[in-house]
Design a protein around this motif. Sequence first.
Motif, short mmCIF file in Angstrom:
data_model
loop_
_atom_site.label_atom_id
_atom_site.label_comp_id
_atom_site.label_asym_id
_atom_site.label_seq_id
_atom_site.Cartn_x
_atom_site.Cartn_y
_atom_site.Cartn_z
N THR A 72 -12.55 -4.93 -37.21
CA THR A 72 -13.79 -5.39 -37.83
C THR A 72 -14.99 -4.98 -36.98
N GLU A 73 -14.87 -5.16 -35.68
CA GLU A 73 -15.97 -4.78 -34.77
C GLU A 73 -16.23 -3.28 -34.82
N ARG A 77 -19.74 -1.78 -36.52
CA ARG A 77 -20.65 -0.98 -35.69
C ARG A 77 -20.88 0.39 -36.33
#
Length: 106
Positions: A72-73, A77
């Motif tokens: 998810t990160e 990003r």
Amino acid sequence: MRVRLGAGGTVDDVRALKTWLEREEPLAELLSEKKLTIEAQTSTDGTRGRLGPDLELVLRVLGDVVTIAALTEYTARAVKTWTNNRRRLQGGDPQPQIRPLDTDGE
């Protein structure tokens, strides 16, 4: 992980974002090691009244190589960078949404 563009997104935007994600580290590394797939597919619960195809990108982890939080990160990003770049070059905002897949992978 599911990435869907809002009403301002086009088929070309989906293709461009897919290419962007495929080149973004560490997603590119996971792809090259065959630990991740990124596929464009027709959305099953698309926006009502929207003209044209309702496409989304689906990122699937193959095995236990990365946590959902990490994916998810990485994805958030990369999508934010792509969105800022698109806005700067083309204007408008495709309003991307990122959310996990259901437990059955849909």
